[in-house]
Scaffold this active site. Structure first.
Site, short mmCIF file in Angstrom:
data_model
loop_
_atom_site.label_atom_id
_atom_site.label_comp_id
_atom_site.label_asym_id
_atom_site.label_seq_id
_atom_site.Cartn_x
_atom_site.Cartn_y
_atom_site.Cartn_z
N GLU A 107 0.82 -1.21 0.00
CA GLU A 107 0.00 0.00 0.00
C GLU A 107 0.86 1.27 0.00
O GLU A 107 0.63 2.19 0.77
CB GLU A 107 -0.95 0.00 1.21
CG GLU A 107 -1.88 -1.20 1.22
CD GLU A 107 -2.93 -1.17 2.32
OE1 GLU A 107 -2.63 -0.63 3.40
OE2 GLU A 107 -4.02 -1.70 2.08
N ASP B 132 -8.29 -8.95 4.05
CA ASP B 132 -8.03 -7.87 4.99
C ASP B 132 -9.05 -7.80 6.13
O ASP B 132 -9.90 -6.91 6.14
CB ASP B 132 -8.02 -6.53 4.25
CG ASP B 132 -7.51 -5.40 5.13
OD1 ASP B 132 -7.02 -5.70 6.23
OD2 ASP B 132 -7.60 -4.24 4.70
N GLU C 28 -12.55 -2.31 12.22
CA GLU C 28 -12.55 -1.55 10.97
C GLU C 28 -13.67 -2.01 10.02
O GLU C 28 -14.30 -1.18 9.37
CB GLU C 28 -11.19 -1.73 10.29
CG GLU C 28 -11.10 -1.13 8.91
CD GLU C 28 -9.73 -1.32 8.26
OE1 GLU C 28 -8.84 -1.93 8.89
OE2 GLU C 28 -9.57 -0.85 7.12
O1 GCW Z 1 -6.83 -2.96 6.86
C1 GCW Z 1 -6.11 -2.12 6.01
C2 GCW Z 1 -6.43 -0.77 6.51
C3 GCW Z 1 -5.28 0.18 6.51
C4 GCW Z 1 -4.08 -0.52 7.14
C5 GCW Z 1 -3.73 -1.73 6.30
C6 GCW Z 1 -2.60 -2.55 6.91
C7 GCW Z 1 -2.38 0.40 8.53
O2 GCW Z 1 -7.51 -0.25 5.80
O3 GCW Z 1 -5.66 1.32 7.20
O4 GCW Z 1 -2.97 0.34 7.27
O5 GCW Z 1 -4.84 -2.59 6.21
O6 GCW Z 1 -2.90 -3.51 7.59
O7 GCW Z 1 -1.46 -2.24 6.69
#
Ligand code: GCW
Length: 718
Positions: free
Chosen positions: A307, A381, A409
């Site tokens: 990311e 995720d 989240e």
């Molecule tokens: O779950 C996603 C989130 C991001 C997060 C990323 C990760 C810290 O939306 O906010 O960043 O994963 O785990 O690196």
């Protein structure tokens, strides 16, 4: 005379108007130590009539203080301290610190550094309770266990308990930025007051450490994995050192997220290439500096080439090259690198679910001994439900640690009552078949399957500056359950919930049973009203608040919803079988067969692995479209049921917490309804099918749901 009168009036006023000393605002978490029930008090008083506990080291002092505090709260008065054995004494310590314990000649070899035993014994003719360990920290853990027995109304006669953690590194990951914002945090700002550190050590830091020690958490990563290199500068290291000082007596070590490009950003180098000698030297010097400041520093957590974060691949190097460079710098000091496997790239056309496996499996065996690869529970995720990550079981020569998300989240932020214990348990109990039947994820994580020398579990914290720590009373249960499972991944989430309810709310057996039942079904309900039948990643863009199954376009396909559900007029679901992305092939053959075959795939994962027509017949006999609508509706019904149940418990607990939970459940019901209605409206627009009989149509148009915007939703990434 007048003065005395004023004093009297002032005292009266203060008793009348002062808020109760122990407001039920959730601050005390599960360590409330309210008076034990009448049924137990006499028996407990007899068995805890005095305390033999040294206080020569900070950990011993913390242990003694906790026992005094707990016993005073539970039994009405702190037991007197004594040096000698006496009838009903609680004797806590290690053989080296306690002559009484030494005399017993207990077998403690298998307890390790952190284990303990709790045993009813007789010394000099006196019935006593012994809490013994090899090291101070084990005795502290044992003291918390002993208090838990009392808090949960268990007998303390004839005790014979032995406990040692099954996982070595039990760590919280704070996604806290240095400016106080918490990424994916729903409990207010960061608890770390960086600006006032190191001089102001908020007493809250001590309570944080106590809470963690009470469930065996022994490490904390202070800053976000989307890291700011500044945290590695001397100014911030001093601040981190102050926190480490507070946490040390409680066995909690400090770790930091390291930004891979720090040598450039704060070191003035031109490159962060892990094979560059100057870069390697920089990290070695940095590690030396850190250990001068924080002698028991735990190590680094790293998010690299994920990311948009920098990483070794920026220089054509592998994850192993990057991790090993940091590991080499930490090794002389005994530090550990936790290198995340949460990697995927929009330049890679392959199914996002496959990318971590593709990148990491070829590196198995190439990491240094002090590296753990940290793997999220599922391959996408932290979705409400994911099959276990195919990396578990696939890297026998690399210790893999589990990363769970405690903060919700994707599970309703702070207001939805969703107990995550069953989700953690489901993943840990999943069978990887890596070494035949019974090769559970828990055995990978605790190291018993592949003989890992180091083991670990991480939980992305749900802690913030809110008075109740976690943003809601019930979210405390998720912090608690994570800690208990990190200590012993074989525990049942139901028994953990029972403990937690008794400690947090007390109440009689009927109350406990009702609340535990409510909690146990809550995660399934969230799956139902958000992403039933294996659907995933359907939330609002960026902030992830609320439904967004229509999300498409934007910077990358794998940040959209349509990428994951693939719904068309003909059908829905992500074909991950051999006819599609073939992600199933990343699992061991028996698992791949099970998931890959429509006849055997668990229905909970149907649309995760298969694309099926809308009229596909599900196990209930209902066609898929109707089954979807049914589950969305069932999820909302469950929440409505929780509300009714909870409202019926008014008066069973304090009004303060009851009212907040009730208000949050009302929000949850509204939002569950919103998820259901918006999702049905959207999928109906794709399938073109009429709503099955007996189900209420969404009250608003699809355009209405799509038009909703939430510019200030909490927790967004920045
Ligand atoms: O779950 C996603 C989130 C991001 C997060 C990323 C990760 C810290 O939306 O906010 O960043 O994963 O785990 O690196």
């Amino acid at each position: 005379m007048l003065g005395v009168m004023w004093l009297a009036i002032a005292c009266l006023a203060s008793t009348l108007y002062m808020p109760a000393a122990s407001a039920e605002d959730g601050y005390e978490l599960w360590l409330r130590y309210r008076p034990a029930g009448d049924a137990h008090v006499d028996a407990y008083r007899m068995r805890a009539s005095r305390l033999v506990a040294a206080a020569a080291t900070p950990t011993q002092a913390a242990t003694r203080a906790e026992l005094l505090r707990g016993l005073e709260g539970l039994l009405g008065a702190p037991p007197p301290l004594s040096e000698a054995a006496a009838e009903g004494a609680v004797i806590v310590g290690t053989p080296s610190a306690s002559p009484l314990i030494a005399r017993l000649g207990l077998e403690t070899g298998d307890l390790g550094r952190e284990g303990y035993l709790i045993r009813s014994a007789v010394i000099d003719g006196h019935a006593v309770t012994v809490i013994a360990a090899n090291e101070d920290i084990g005795a502290l853990y044992g003291a918390f266990h002993f208090l838990r027995l009392l808090q949960t109304g268990q007998s303390i006669e004839r005790l014979d308990l032995r406990e040692a953690p099954r996982v070595k590194l039990r760590v919280l990951n704070h996604w806290d930025n240095l400016d106080g914002h918490v990424e994916r945090g729903y409990a207010g700002a960061s608890i770390w007051d960086w600006h006032k550190l190191p001089d102001w050590r908020d007493p809250r830091y001590t309570d944080y450490a106590r809470a963690n020690a009470s469930i065996g958490i022994n490490g904390t990563v202070l800053n976000n994995v989307n890291a700011d290199a500044l945290v590695l500068t001397p100014m911030y290291l001093e601040k981190a050192a102050a926190l480490a000082d507070v946490f040390r007596p409680f066995g909690v070590r400090v770790y930091l997220s390291a930004r891979f490009s720090a040598p450039i950003e704060i070191g003035g180098l031109e490159t962060a290439d892990p094979l560059d000698p100057q870069v390697r030297r920089w990290w070695r010097d940095k590690a030396d500096e850190i250990y001068r400041t924080i002698p028991d520093f735990g190590g680094f957590l790293v998010k690299a080439n994920s990311e948009g974060q920098p990483g070794p691949q920026d220089y054509g190097r592998s994850h192993a090259d990057g991790a090993n460079m940091l590991a080499e710098a930490l090794a002389p000091h005994g530090g550990t690198v936790m290198w995340r496997a949460f990697v995927y790239s929009d330049e890679e056309p392959d199914d996002r679910a496959k990318q971590a496996y593709n990148e990491f499996v070829p590196l198995d065996g190439e990491f240094r001994d002090n590296v753990l690869v940290q793997v999220k529970n599922g391959a996408i995720d932290f979705q409400p439900r994911e099959p276990f990550h195919p990396l578990f079981g696939a890297m026998p020569d690399t210790p893999l640690m589990m990363e769970f998300q405690i903060t919700k989240e994707y599970l309703g932020f702070a207001t939805h009552l969703v107990y995550l214990g069953p989700m953690y348990e489901e993943v840990l109990a999943a069978d990887t078949y890596a070494a035949g039947e019974g090769s559970t994820v828990a055995k990978v994580v605790d190291g018993s399957l592949h003989g890992y020398a180091v083991t670990g579990m991480a939980g992305v914290a749900n802690i913030g500056a809110d008075r109740n720590w976690s943003g809601s009373h019930f979210d405390q249960a998720n912090w608690y359950a994570y800690g208990r499972l990190a200590w012993d991944p074989r525990l049942s989430s139901r028994s953990i919930a029972e403990e937690w309810v008794r400690m947090t709310f007390a109440g009689d057996d009927a109350f406990v049973a009702t609340v535990v039942d409510m909690m146990m079904g809550s995660r399934e309900a969230a799956v139902d009203y958000m992403t039933p039948l294996g659907l995933h990643h359907l939330m609002g863009r960026d902030h992830h608040y609320g439904p967004g199954p229509w999300v498409e376009g934007g910077p990358r396909a794998d940040w959209t919803s349509v990428y994951y559900h693939r719904a068309t007029r003909a059908g829905i679901g992500f074909d991950r079988t051999a006819s599609g992305s073939n992600a199933v092939a990343q699992y061991a053959p028996p698992v791949a067969r099970e998931f890959g075959d429509l006849e055997t795939v668990p229905e909970a994962f149907l649309l995760w692995f298969h694309h099926v027509p809308w009229d596909y017949r599900t196990q209930s006999g209902r066609p898929l479209w109707e089954e979807l609508v049914h589950r969305y509706t069932r999820g909302v019904d469950y929440v409505r049921g929780m509300r009714e149940t909870w409202n019926g418990l008014e008066g069973d607990i304090d009004a303060e917490r009851h009212a907040q939970v009730a208000a949050f459940l009302a929000i949850q019901e509204k939002e569950a309804q919103w998820w259901r209605d918006a999702s049905i409206a959207y999928f109906q627009s794709i399938s073109g099918l009429p709503l099955p009989d007996g189900y209420a149509p969404p009250p608003r148009s699809l355009q209405y749901y799509q038009s909703l915007e939430f510019p200030h939703a909490p927790g967004s990434g920045r």
